[in-house]
Design an enzyme around this catalytic site. Structure first.
Site, short mmCIF file in Angstrom:
data_model
loop_
_atom_site.label_atom_id
_atom_site.label_comp_id
_atom_site.label_asym_id
_atom_site.label_seq_id
_atom_site.Cartn_x
_atom_site.Cartn_y
_atom_site.Cartn_z
N ARG A 50 -12.74 21.27 46.37
CA ARG A 50 -11.28 20.67 46.39
C ARG A 50 -11.40 20.55 47.65
O ARG A 50 -11.07 21.52 48.85
CB ARG A 50 -10.60 21.13 45.74
CG ARG A 50 -10.70 21.11 43.96
CD ARG A 50 -9.31 21.55 43.41
NE ARG A 50 -9.81 21.46 42.13
CZ ARG A 50 -8.81 22.22 40.78
NH1 ARG A 50 -7.69 22.46 41.73
NH2 ARG A 50 -9.42 21.92 39.67
N ASP A 52 -6.99 21.09 50.07
CA ASP A 52 -5.65 20.68 50.19
C ASP A 52 -5.34 19.58 50.69
O ASP A 52 -6.02 18.97 51.58
CB ASP A 52 -4.96 21.82 50.57
CG ASP A 52 -5.22 23.03 49.68
OD1 ASP A 52 -5.60 22.89 48.72
OD2 ASP A 52 -5.60 24.09 49.67
N ARG A 197 -7.79 29.20 55.30
CA ARG A 197 -6.46 29.29 56.49
C ARG A 197 -5.30 30.78 56.01
O ARG A 197 -4.87 31.56 57.26
CB ARG A 197 -5.74 28.78 56.02
CG ARG A 197 -6.34 27.13 55.82
CD ARG A 197 -5.71 26.01 54.79
NE ARG A 197 -4.30 26.46 55.11
CZ ARG A 197 -3.11 25.14 53.91
NH1 ARG A 197 -3.72 24.67 52.90
NH2 ARG A 197 -1.82 25.60 54.38
#
Length: 250
Positions: A50, A52, A197
């Site tokens: 995935r 985001d 991140r």
């Protein structure tokens, strides 16, 4: 039946991430709609993972199964005629039927790009995050070396991360400066939700002198998320490549 592997590039700015969800338009949904038009039937698309909302990719890997005998180039060109300008199929390959882009992946390469400038840049606003103030890049590089190897990344995941284990292995991690842009390149066996991140936010704290290498070392011994850096915005993050064993067709 054939298993077709796609290498996909996309600008994630306008999307709610990769995976289909009820509350927003996603990359997977748009490609599945294009596949349905091209093949005349709904075809599930399985991704390598995935991304985001707002995150980009140069090398997302996805597969679908079909009985159609059309050449590989036709899959690529046909989809690109149906996809919007911010999504493109770069390559199409036929792989063994038991190949799965997520479960067969051995490593992934992510890049987070920072703009080192006190003034905003309209040209990179969707692909880099602006960092104000001078950074001690050598201190950040020293901290990068601490992440390499197998560690407990509990302090570097989102609070709603559902992963069963927080131990991950980082194969390499380096900072590359390109003019005003500073790229953080991370290669690892797998990543927790928001891990790249949060690592980036922590390195920025080191660069601003608010954290030390010793602080990073403590966090890597199973530290608390509250003591790591911020989760930096998504626009600087890009999935560059997914790596597979040679026999998988990569």
């Amino acid at each position: 039946m054939r298993n077709i592997k796609l290498i996909i590039e996309y600008d994630g700015t306008a999307y709610s991430g990769w995976q289909v969800q009820p509350n927003g338009l996603t990359i997977q949904e748009v490609i599945e709609q294009a596949l349905a038009k091209m093949l005349g039937e709904r075809t599930p698309l399985h991704g390598s993972g995935r991304t985001d909302a707002g995150v980009h990719a140069r090398g997302m890997v996805a597969c679908f199964k079909t009985a159609r005998t059309m050449p590989l180039r036709a899959f690529r060109e046909g989809l690109n005629c149906l996809l919007p300008g911010d999504i493109a199929v770069r390559e199409a390959h036929e792989v063994p039927l038991d190949f799965h882009p997520r479960f067969d992946a051995q490593a992934k390469h992510y890049r987070y790009t920072m703009l080192l400038d006190d003034l905003r840049s309209p040209l990179v606003r969707h692909t880099a995050w602006r960092v104000r103030g001078k950074l001690d890049i050598e201190a950040m590089r020293a901290a990068c070396r601490l992440f390499v190897g197998e560690h407990d990344f509990a302090a570097f995941r989102a609070t709603n991360c559902a992963a069963k284990t927080t131990v991950r292995r980082i194969f390499s991690m380096e900072l590359v400066q390109e003019g005003r842009l500073l790229h953080l390149d991370i290669n690892g066996s797998g990543f927790l939700k928001n891990m790249v991140r949060i690592i980036t936010g922590t390195l920025i704290e080191v660069g601003h002198g608010k954290m030390s290498a010793a602080d990073v070392a403590r966090l890597l011994k199973g530290g608390d998320r509250q003591h790591a850096g911020m989760t930096v915005p998504p626009q600087g993050l890009c999935l560059m490549q997914v790596f597979y064993p040679a026999q998988s067709g990569e």
